[in-house]
Enzyme design. Structure first.
Site, PDB file in Angstrom:
ATOM      1  N   GLY A  64       0.820  -1.142   0.141  1.00 45.13           N
ATOM      2  CA  GLY A  64       0.085   0.197   0.074  1.00 45.13           C
ATOM      3  C   GLY A  64       0.750   1.386  -0.029  1.00 45.13           C
ATOM      4  N   GLY A 113      -0.178  -4.875   0.620  1.00 43.26           N
ATOM      5  CA  GLY A 113      -1.369  -4.464  -0.198  1.00 43.26           C
ATOM      6  C   GLY A 113      -1.633  -4.952  -1.712  1.00 43.26           C
ATOM      7  CD  GLU A 136       1.850  -6.430   5.898  1.00 45.01           C
ATOM      8  OE1 GLU A 136       2.324  -7.639   6.146  1.00 45.01           O
ATOM      9  OE2 GLU A 136       1.192  -6.466   4.847  1.00 45.01           O
ATOM     10  CG  ASP A 144      -3.004  -4.449   5.937  1.00 45.21           C
ATOM     11  OD1 ASP A 144      -1.979  -5.114   5.657  1.00 45.21           O
ATOM     12  OD2 ASP A 144      -3.372  -3.642   5.974  1.00 45.21           O
TER      13      ASP A 144
END
Ligand code: NAD
Length: 637
Positions: A64, A113, A136, A144
């Site tokens: 992301g 992401g 992450e 996530d």
């Protein structure tokens, strides 16, 4: 459009990420564009499957875009990040649950992401350059975008290992761990894409599949299960410390660099999620609890600072590796109450022009559903939850969808000329008024010339349907605009029928209302005859509403006061749907019948009756069902 190339080719909807210099990092805008495309193609029969790929050979998507998140978070604004994650996770679930095949080509780095985008779809292809990971914990966050959904289902304790260490999987590892499905060397991808586009058949993927090379990760499975079987982070660290192997020592070294809180959280999340009732939504909901709190209470901002902003790689984590307590973990994973991730569609910026009998309740329903609605009416009327603007051009500024609900085609043309220059490019002008087909088509071409999309979407269902959110929309205009407006139709109504090109919604409406005008007259005539025959209105309603004479005019909008469901007849024939408007619609039907050379004798008779009622008698300003007291007063001949 953001850094995405979205188009249809052959039988495929195609989404290509076009930000290779930033390793195709997923920005908020890209996320929303991808979601809009999926929404559009869901009900487009010409799209049989979706292809998801990226430009450049280094990365499908390396994660992301966290730069803006950092900027806002460090300034104490946590909402930007929370909104981005909320919308991104909804997209992740949408991709995983999409009703058509989605084929992702995971070239090069596919991380964070990128896994959320291409790692949950129905057909995930990897090649020799694929490197897949959930990295992450290294930036003080947790896996996530549905990463925990994959990790919790990976064989044995592989999920714990991958989540804590951010290990980069190659193609065969990714297939072994459940992050990909199919190995096809990259040089065969262009031909496969072409076949998929031309045939629309996802079976082409199976046909191109090659045997999976051996997975180094699979070879380590037993050792990993042993080392990562502990209940807490401390258990795992101790197991690694007590193991003399080089693998344990190297793994420990990696883990000493990453956020202890993130590792402890990841472990707990995987443990909680593992089991037969796991769904991607469950995983995303749990992840969002951490995302929501991580800027304020976790290591996220410090992790980004050290890795990306200052690049000193010496993060000052909140905890020592052995210092994370059970309460530190449970505090981050507590339910979020009203802020729980609920996968609701994103709120839209809507302008609503014409807040009359119909427009006001329709606008109020949109606001009640969580959309941001700005309204304007020359009469100064307003609606619940709607912010009033001082002019139509002011109301439409920044709106993604502009809805008009106006008395007639001339007024619509005037309002369109006034607002179109102030509307955002790409916005949708959605006219729900009943107007003539020519006005609808003229406004649509004016809008399209200005780079907007237009829909004519007149309604049926009256003010009851407008306030109850049960209208039927008859829609004309392009597919893309219909897809954007569809969620709004679902709030304001119970059904939206896409009738074809611009103007076709009005054509359907005019035909419907010609039937309505005729049946209302027939119902009023019959009540008046029944009165004179000594039949009670109650008995008349009871029989007809359940016999072959039933109609919407009788059953839902009974013109006799005190009988059947509440209707304008019970309110002194205040409109409701004014007789003037019915006359307008009937005239539109006769105008259209004239142009189309259609024989409509009953439509013609109904038009003349309503004309007399409105222009020569006392019908103006009364409900169209006030034909009943008119007939009551009259005699044959
Ligand atoms: P209405 O007269 O109550 O509402 C129209 C509103 O438009 C008014 O409040 C008026 O002030 C406003 N308006 C007029 N000119 C304007 C301008 N230039 N800028 C901003 N606002 C302006 O009528 P309604 O009953 O709400 O019907 C609206 C449309 O819906 C009509 O086209 C009608 O044929 C159609 N319709 C009505 C019903 C019904 O039962 N009322 C049912 C189906 C369709």
């Amino acid at each position: 459009m953001s850094d995405t190339h979205i188009r249809t080719e052959g039988h495929a909807g195609r989404i290509t990420l076009t930000r290779p210099k930033a390793l195709n990092a997923l920005s908020y805008a890209m996320c929303l564009d991808v979601e809009r495309a999926l929404d559009r193609w869901r009900e487009d029969d010409s799209v049989h499957l979706i292809l998801l790929d990226a430009e450049g050979d280094k990365a499908f998507c390396a994660g992301g875009d966290i730069a803006e998140m950092y900027r806002s978070g460090i300034a104490g604004d946590y909402d930007y990040g929370r909104n981005f994650w909320r919308d991104e996770y909804r997209l992740n679930a949408k991709l995983a649950e999409y009703p058509k095949p989605v084929v992702s080509f995971l070239n090069g780095f596919t991380m964070g992401g990128g896994v959320g985008l291409g790692g949950h779809v129905s057909h995930r292809i990897v090649g020799d350059r694929s490197r897949i990971s959930m990295p992450e914990t290294a930036i003080g966050f947790v896996p996530d975008v549905g990463g925990t959904f994959r990790l919790a289902q990976a064989p044995g304790r592989l999920g714990e290992y991958l989540g804590l260490t951010a290990y980069r999987m190659n193609a065969s590892d990714a297939i072994h761990a459940g992050f990909a499905d199919t190995y096809i060397p990259e040089d065969a991808w262009p031909a496969l894409k072409e076949n998929l586009v031309h045939t629309g058949l996802v079976a082409q993927v199976e046909a191109a599949t090659q045997p999976v090379p051996d997975s180094p990760l699979a070879a380590r499975q037993a050792q990993i299960d042993d080392l990562f079987g502990g209940e807490t982070l401390r258990d795992v660290l101790n197991a690694l410390r007590n193991d003399p192997s080089e693998f344990a020592a190297e793994t420990l070294k990696t883990m000493e660099r990453v956020s202890p809180l993130s590792m402890a959280l990841t472990l707990e999340m995987i443990h909680r999620l593992r089991g037969p009732s796991l769904t991607i939504r469950k995983a995303l909901e749990l992840e969002y609890r951490v995302s929501y709190r991580v800027m304020e209470h976790g290591d996220f901002l410090e992790g980004i600072r050290a890795a990306i902003i200052d690049k000193d790689n010496t993060p000052n984590w909140r905890h020592a590796p052995d210092g994370v307590t059970a309460s530190d973990v449970s505090k981050m994973l507590r339910p979020l109450g009203p802020d729980t991730l609920d996968f609701k569609e994103k709120a839209m910026q809507i302008a609503f022009i014409g807040l009359g009998n119909m427009g006001a309740p329709m606008a109020a329903n949109l606001a009640k559903a969580g959309h941001s609605v700005t309204g304007f009416d020359v009469a100064g009327t307003t609606a619940d939850g709607v912010t009033n603007a001082t002019s139509a051009p002011e109301a439409v500024k920044g709106a993604e969808v502009v809805i008009t609900m106006l008395p007639n085609g001339d007024i619509l043309r005037g309002v369109a000329t006034e607002i179109i220059p102030h509307m955002e490019k790409g916005a949708v002008l959605l006219d729900c008024s009943t107007v003539d087909v020519d006005s609808a088509r003229a406004v649509a071409s004016q809008a399209s010339y200005a780079g907007l999309m237009a829909l004519d979407a007149p309604v049926s269902g009256g003010i009851g349907g407008a306030s109850g959110g049960t209208l039927t929309f008859m829609v004309g205009g392009p597919d893309d605009a219909f897809a954007i407006a569809k969620p709004l139709f679902d709030i304001m109504g119970q059904k939206a029928v896409h009738c074809g090109a611009s103007g076709n919604g009005q054509a359907a409406k005019i035909c419907n209302n010609m039937i309505l005008g005729v049946t209302m007259i027939a119902t009023c005539e019959a009540f008046s005859l029944a009165d004179k025959l000594g039949l009670s209105r109650e008995a008349m309603f009871d029989v007809v509403s359940t016999s072959s004479g039933y109609s919407w005019s009788m059953n839902a909008y009974c013109p006799a006061p005190g009988v059947g469901p509440t209707s304008p007849a019970d309110n002194g024939y205040n409109p409701g749907f004014a007789a003037d408007l019915m006359l307008k619609d009937l005239r539109l039907s006769q105008q259209a019948a004239e142009t189309a050379d259609a024989d409509t004798p009953l439509g013609q008779a109904a038009t003349e009756l309503y004309r007399t009622f409105v222009e020569d008698e006392d019908g103006k300003g009364r409900d169209f069902s006030a034909m009943l007291p008119r007939f009551e007063k009259r005699h044959r001949g």
